[in-house]
Design a protein around this motif. Structure first.
Motif, short mmCIF file in Angstrom:
data_model
loop_
_atom_site.label_atom_id
_atom_site.label_comp_id
_atom_site.label_asym_id
_atom_site.label_seq_id
_atom_site.Cartn_x
_atom_site.Cartn_y
_atom_site.Cartn_z
N UNK A 150 -7.22 -9.99 8.52
CA UNK A 150 -6.54 -8.56 8.27
C UNK A 150 -7.32 -7.73 7.19
N UNK A 151 -8.26 -8.21 6.89
CA UNK A 151 -9.28 -7.66 6.02
C UNK A 151 -9.88 -6.34 6.67
N UNK A 152 -9.64 -5.05 6.06
CA UNK A 152 -10.11 -3.87 6.96
C UNK A 152 -9.75 -2.63 5.99
N UNK A 153 -10.12 -1.47 6.37
CA UNK A 153 -9.68 -0.39 5.66
C UNK A 153 -8.56 0.14 6.48
N UNK A 154 -7.45 0.36 5.55
CA UNK A 154 -6.04 1.15 5.90
C UNK A 154 -6.06 2.33 5.68
N UNK A 155 -6.10 3.28 6.63
CA UNK A 155 -5.78 4.66 6.58
C UNK A 155 -4.42 5.10 6.97
N UNK A 156 -3.91 5.98 6.00
CA UNK A 156 -3.04 6.81 6.13
C UNK A 156 -3.39 8.25 6.82
N UNK A 157 -2.33 8.79 7.67
CA UNK A 157 -2.44 10.08 7.90
C UNK A 157 -1.19 10.99 8.12
N UNK A 158 -1.28 11.92 7.92
CA UNK A 158 0.00 12.75 8.29
C UNK A 158 -0.19 14.03 9.22
N UNK A 159 0.86 14.56 10.03
CA UNK A 159 0.77 15.70 10.64
C UNK A 159 2.12 16.45 10.44
N UNK A 160 2.04 17.70 10.90
CA UNK A 160 3.39 18.51 10.77
C UNK A 160 4.44 17.72 11.54
N UNK A 161 4.13 17.40 12.77
CA UNK A 161 5.35 16.18 13.13
C UNK A 161 4.50 15.48 14.35
N UNK A 162 5.21 14.79 15.47
CA UNK A 162 4.43 14.18 16.34
C UNK A 162 4.08 14.89 17.61
N UNK A 163 4.30 16.21 17.74
CA UNK A 163 3.70 16.90 18.74
C UNK A 163 2.21 16.98 19.09
N UNK A 204 0.94 -1.09 0.04
CA UNK A 204 0.04 0.08 0.11
C UNK A 204 0.77 1.35 0.05
N UNK A 205 0.35 2.21 -0.70
CA UNK A 205 1.15 3.37 -0.98
C UNK A 205 0.40 4.46 -0.19
N UNK A 206 0.96 5.74 0.52
CA UNK A 206 0.60 6.82 0.81
C UNK A 206 1.36 8.05 0.40
N UNK A 207 0.93 9.10 0.08
CA UNK A 207 1.78 10.22 -0.04
C UNK A 207 1.08 11.43 0.23
N UNK A 208 1.84 12.32 1.04
CA UNK A 208 1.23 13.68 1.53
C UNK A 208 1.79 14.65 0.80
N UNK A 209 1.12 15.71 0.52
CA UNK A 209 1.36 16.60 -0.24
C UNK A 209 1.19 18.18 0.57
N UNK A 210 1.47 17.94 2.05
CA UNK A 210 1.26 19.01 2.97
C UNK A 210 2.65 19.40 3.47
N UNK A 211 3.48 18.92 3.24
CA UNK A 211 4.72 19.46 3.80
C UNK A 211 5.13 18.91 5.19
N UNK A 212 4.37 17.90 5.50
CA UNK A 212 4.40 17.29 7.05
C UNK A 212 5.59 16.30 7.10
N UNK A 213 5.82 16.14 8.54
CA UNK A 213 7.18 15.28 8.74
C UNK A 213 6.66 14.03 9.58
N UNK A 214 5.41 14.01 9.92
CA UNK A 214 5.05 12.70 10.45
C UNK A 214 4.01 11.98 9.60
#
Lengths: 114, 114
Positions: free
Chosen positions: B85-98, B21-31
């Motif tokens: 293991x069948x499920x919905x797999x969600x990717x998320x991003x945030x600025x960092x882990x603060x 599975x691939x996830x890509x974020x275009x928000x300039x986040x680090x986490x």
């Protein structure tokens, strides 16, 4: 112990009416944040609104407002003037202190009727 | 808009297959985060990366293997999965882990293991 409780598994609301989704939380940390997300049938979790524990005023974002009652540990989401596109699952979530981990509730399904 | 994309959106695989599975974020986040959403269960955090370093492995079975080559991309390599293991797999991003940073989610990959 469950940190986020959403007691309404499903709700129906008439178009253009307001709906309140309940969320209660449990934490001993004085610093925390509360989030609401919307998940349509497509699966994407859409961030709606955030309330910090030290925020003096209730958060509002367009038609979304958060009824934050700190003493009762509740953070209910109010959706005003419901639209058909509001039909979705709504999740309340909390992070505590500086921890980035989110604790999610079980969600409430909202169905808007024309 | 979330700025987080996931591919594929749907995946059917046998228990002996290997897929990613691939996830890509275009928000300039680090986490970046991987979550699993099973039917009638709250979202489960699987892995967390902050500035490309894995900071969380939430007791996930080794048949799930994450990879974060840079702050914009996150992969989840799957091999010898089980039907549960069948499920919905969600990717998320945030600025960092603060803790104060909001996590923004992608549309998810619906995985079915046969």
């Amino acid at each position: 112990a469950q940190k986020i409780t959403q007691t309404q598994p499903g709700m129906f609301v008439q178009e253009k009416e307001a709906v309140t989704l309940d969320c209660t939380y449990d934490t001993s940390d004085p610093s925390y944040g509360l989030f609401w997300y919307k998940q349509p049938s497509s699966g994407e979790m859409i961030f709606l609104i955030y309330q910090g524990s030290y925020d003096q005023q209730n958060a509002t974002e367009g038609r979304y407002s958060l009824n934050f009652q700190k003493a009762r540990k509740s953070a209910n989401l109010v959706i005003s003037a419901s639209q058909l596109g509001d039909s979705a699952m709504y999740f309340c979530a909390m992070r505590e202190g500086d921890d980035y981990k989110l604790s999610f509730g079980a969600g409430t399904t909202v169905t808007v009727r024309a | 808009e979330t700025g987080v994309t996931q591919t594929p959106r749907h995946l059917v695989m046998g228990m002996t297959n290997k897929k990613s599975l691939k996830c890509e974020q275009h928000l300039g986040h680090n986490a970046m985060y991987w979550y699993k959403q099973s039917a009638k269960k709250p979202l489960e955090l699987m892995f967390v990366y902050n500035f490309k370093e894995q900071t969380e492995n939430n007791s996930v079975p080794s048949r799930f293997s994450p990879e974060c080559p840079n702050s914009s991309h996150l992969f989840l390599h799957l091999h010898t999965l089980q039907p549960e293991d069948s499920a919905l797999y969600l990717c998320a991003s945030s600025q960092d882990t603060q803790g104060r940073e909001t996590q923004y989610f992608g549309p998810g990959t619906r995985l079915l293991v046969l």
